[in-house]
Scaffold this active site. Structure first.
Site, PDB file in Angstrom:
ATOM      1  N   HIS A  47      17.393  -7.369   1.262  1.00  0.00           N
ATOM      2  CA  HIS A  47      17.110  -7.947   2.512  1.00  0.00           C
ATOM      3  C   HIS A  47      16.969  -9.543   2.309  1.00  0.00           C
ATOM      4  CE1 HIS A  47      13.107  -7.152   0.674  1.00  0.00           C
ATOM      5  NE2 HIS A  47      12.933  -8.511   0.824  1.00  0.00           N
TER       6      HIS A  47
HETATM    7  C1  T46 Z   1      10.599  -9.150  -1.020  1.00  0.00           C
HETATM    8  C2  T46 Z   1      10.727  -8.415  -2.325  1.00  0.00           C
HETATM    9  C3  T46 Z   1      10.921  -9.376  -3.660  1.00  0.00           C
HETATM   10  C4  T46 Z   1       3.592  -3.905   3.501  1.00  0.00           C
HETATM   11  O1  T46 Z   1       3.154  -3.057   4.524  1.00  0.00           O
HETATM   12  N1  T46 Z   1       3.102  -5.133   3.213  1.00  0.00           N
HETATM   13  C5  T46 Z   1       3.616  -5.951   2.312  1.00  0.00           C
HETATM   14  O2  T46 Z   1       3.034  -6.998   1.950  1.00  0.00           O
HETATM   15  C6  T46 Z   1       5.048  -5.638   1.619  1.00  0.00           C
HETATM   16  C7  T46 Z   1       5.496  -6.345   0.581  1.00  0.00           C
HETATM   17  C8  T46 Z   1       5.508  -4.508   1.984  1.00  0.00           C
HETATM   18  N2  T46 Z   1       4.806  -3.415   2.834  1.00  0.00           N
HETATM   19  C9  T46 Z   1       5.604  -2.393   3.411  1.00  0.00           C
HETATM   20  C10 T46 Z   1       6.835  -2.460   3.870  1.00  0.00           C
HETATM   21  C11 T46 Z   1       7.721  -1.214   3.432  1.00  0.00           C
HETATM   22  O3  T46 Z   1       7.264  -0.125   4.212  1.00  0.00           O
HETATM   23  O4  T46 Z   1       5.879  -1.645   2.062  1.00  0.00           O
HETATM   24  C12 T46 Z   1       7.117  -1.046   2.127  1.00  0.00           C
HETATM   25  C13 T46 Z   1       8.034  -1.368   1.182  1.00  0.00           C
HETATM   26  O5  T46 Z   1       8.629  -2.762   1.405  1.00  0.00           O
HETATM   27  P1  T46 Z   1      10.153  -3.203   0.976  1.00  0.00           P
HETATM   28  O6  T46 Z   1      11.105  -2.124   1.293  1.00  0.00           O
HETATM   29  O7  T46 Z   1      10.276  -4.511   1.827  1.00  0.00           O
HETATM   30  O8  T46 Z   1       9.893  -3.385  -0.733  1.00  0.00           O
HETATM   31  P2  T46 Z   1      10.917  -4.403  -1.328  1.00  0.00           P
HETATM   32  O9  T46 Z   1      10.553  -3.970  -2.887  1.00  0.00           O
HETATM   33  O10 T46 Z   1      12.530  -4.026  -1.252  1.00  0.00           O
HETATM   34  O11 T46 Z   1      10.719  -5.873  -1.250  1.00  0.00           O
HETATM   35  C14 T46 Z   1       9.494  -6.634  -1.515  1.00  0.00           C
HETATM   36  C15 T46 Z   1       9.009  -7.407  -0.216  1.00  0.00           C
HETATM   37  O12 T46 Z   1       8.955  -6.359   0.894  1.00  0.00           O
HETATM   38  C16 T46 Z   1      10.148  -8.296  -0.028  1.00  0.00           C
HETATM   39  O13 T46 Z   1       9.305  -9.172   0.930  1.00  0.00           O
HETATM   40  O14 T46 Z   1      11.053 -10.152  -0.877  1.00  0.00           O
HETATM   41  O15 T46 Z   1       9.688  -7.383  -2.645  1.00  0.00           O
END
Ligand code: T46
Length: 136
Positions: A47
């Site tokens: 993303h």
């Molecule tokens: C990024 C990379 C480096 C929350 O509810 N609060 C939060 O502060 C975060 C970061 C995530 N979430 C929830 C949203 C999703 O349901 O946690 C779940 C996993 O998030 P995501 O799939 O976006 O995680 P990554 O590891 O793909 O990405 C993360 C960060 O979301 C993103 O901003 O830049 O790490």
């Protein structure tokens, strides 16, 4: 952009690395999160963010981060606790775990907001081509 974190020899043993406003490139940060318990070769991310600025570092293990601005792609290895990586808005990111149980820490300029995410790569490329982030 890779950043060398300020690191001190500990008074007793080991090292102490610091992330503060001046090294982070993001000004003050509103949120810190960390990702752990991930197996080797798993890839996360896929993303970009509309406005969020972040700095990522890996205090334990090794994570490879691919950054893509829609034109060029670069890979960075976070394989030392002294390395930080600035990730600005309009950058597609993919994080690959090179070692099981590596810990990826992130300091973010804003609180979590799902509306700030662009999770569709074609939409991301379209926004790049339309100049959405051209001021960055
Ligand atoms: C990024 C990379 C480096 C929350 O509810 N609060 C939060 O502060 C975060 C970061 C995530 N979430 C929830 C949203 C999703 O349901 O946690 C779940 C996993 O998030 P995501 O799939 O976006 O995680 P990554 O590891 O793909 O990405 C993360 C960060 O979301 C993103 O901003 O830049 O790490």
């Amino acid at each position: 952009m890779l950043i060398k974190l300020k690191t001190f020899d500990s008074i007793n043993d080991g090292y102490l690395s610091v992330i503060n406003e001046s090294v982070s490139n993001i000004g003050s940060f509103k949120r810190i999160y960390y990702i752990y318990g991930v197996s080797k070769n798993v890839t996360r991310g896929h993303h970009a963010h509309l406005n969020l600025k972040q700095i990522a570092w890996c205090p334990h293990g090794s994570v490879e981060i691919l950054l893509d601005n829609g034109v060029t792609k670069n890979k960075f290895s976070l394989d030392s606790p002294e390395k930080g990586l600035y990730i600005g808005p309009g950058i597609w990111r993919e994080m690959k775990w090179l070692i099981t149980d590596s810990v990826l820490c992130v300091a973010a300029s804003e609180l979590y907001d799902e509306n700030d995410y662009v999770r569709d790569y074609d939409k991301f490329l379209q926004m790049v081509n339309e100049g959405y982030w051209s001021g960055n």
